[in-house]
Design an enzyme around this catalytic site. Sequence first.
Site, PDB file in Angstrom:
ATOM      1  N   GLU A  40       0.834  -1.442  -0.031  1.00 45.76           N
ATOM      2  CA  GLU A  40      -0.042  -0.034   0.122  1.00 45.76           C
ATOM      3  C   GLU A  40       0.850   1.348   0.063  1.00 45.76           C
ATOM      4  OE1 GLU A  40      -3.438  -0.220  -1.264  1.00 45.76           O
ATOM      5  OE2 GLU A  40      -3.327  -1.779   0.648  1.00 45.76           O
ATOM      6  N   THR A  42       2.635   2.090  -2.263  1.00 47.88           N
ATOM      7  CA  THR A  42       4.121   1.739  -2.968  1.00 47.88           C
ATOM      8  C   THR A  42       3.991   2.209  -4.339  1.00 47.88           C
ATOM      9  OG1 THR A  42       3.413  -0.517  -3.270  1.00 47.88           O
ATOM     10  CG2 THR A  42       4.412  -0.267  -1.375  1.00 47.88           C
ATOM     11  N   ASP A 183      -4.649   1.117  -9.298  1.00 45.56           N
ATOM     12  CA  ASP A 183      -5.988   0.866  -9.406  1.00 45.56           C
ATOM     13  C   ASP A 183      -6.478   0.566 -10.964  1.00 45.56           C
ATOM     14  OD1 ASP A 183      -5.992   1.435  -6.796  1.00 45.56           O
ATOM     15  OD2 ASP A 183      -7.112   3.431  -7.334  1.00 45.56           O
TER      16      ASP A 183
HETATM   17 MG    MG Z   1     -10.398   5.464  -6.578  1.00 44.09          MG
END
Ligand code: MG
Length: 394
Positions: A40, A42, A183
Amino acid sequence: MSSREPAQVIESVRAHFAERYGREPEGVWSAPGRVNLIGEHTDYNGGLCLPIALPHRTYAAVATRDDGVLRVCSLQSEAPAEVALDDVSPERPGGWASYVAGVLWALRREGHDVPGLDVVIDSVVPVGAGLSSSAALECSVGAAVSDLAGLGLLDGADARARLAQACIRAENEIAGAPTGGLDQSAALLCDEATALLLDCRSWQTEPVPFDLASAGYALLVTDTRAHHELVDGQYAARRDACEEAARILGVDTLREVPASGLDAALDRLPTDEMRRRVRHVVTEIDRVERAVAALRAGDLDEVGRLFDASHASMRDDYEISCDELDLATDTARRLGALGARMTGGGFGGSCIAIVRTDAVDDITQAVDAAFAERGFTAPSSFAVTAGSSAHRDA
Ligand code: MG
Ligand code: ADP
């Protein structure tokens, strides 16, 4: 999982399109939300992360227009938007529609010929829950544009990585959220029954087996419903601290600091806060490597220990957890989870735990009870398996 099945959502988004625009869409495309198993904060440090795609997806019913105008509405929003592609900017159309318009803007910036579109969005990804509804939105539209304009950006990993970069630009430069790329890469490059080892320095990816069910375990996601805005200053402040530390250490990104050189690097940093931020990033990248090795060896106990260590690092060193995330992870551990950690940007959102399949209901109830006792908003927990990346549905 949502009570709405994919086939239902696809049918419903088509019907809404026909009702709103008075014609049929040319197709329906979808992209998944994600949970990051570990790694996370990173991504913007050139580091490693390890997401899976969720079964929860965002669906876009789309048809082209020949006047260079984008019209878009969402069943999750009361504000439809319309903008000429030539006018797209951080201010226009603004709001949620900037995630959609931004993708078209970024593809045009990269020299692609992109037509105007009519778009209807429907989603079963919880919005603002740290499960990446924003990238699911961008990538569902990106997939549609790629197919409708014949851009070929879904054809293979390299092309998909290029589409991911356009979606990252959309989120950074038009929606104004300085997120790092995890994401969008997850939404475009993940696969069923596997996690995606993503190297955010080279943008290379590797599949890692992720099938807890055959070992009698499940991945339990808890959306704490605590939503502390990501676009506010906290995320940017963490990112700035890392960039400042890298400058002081004379490296491009904190990825260049190996775990074995951490103590020497920390000695050169001016403040305790900066030392803790750097310690999180460097140890977290190391934990991703260990987690990948443990998953490949089928050692879920070790993966669980790494989840716990990751959570402690985010709570104490990076300071991005909150009471709800700490309570949900503590409760899961108390009831026998192999490990539990917050996932996503932090300051609220969701956490994940590796739990025995036959303990899913007990742990869900215990987390609900613990939240009720503390007077927190009721959370929502669901077991997930690794789903597929963005594609055309109909
Ligand atoms: Mg988002
Ligand atoms: P997350 O990506 O973790 O869900 P973000 O704050 O990054 O949280 O993104 C959430 C934002 O993305 C929403 O506030 C909204 O602007 C936009 N968004 C995501 N999904 C939808 C949707 N289905 N309809 C309209 N807007 C959406």
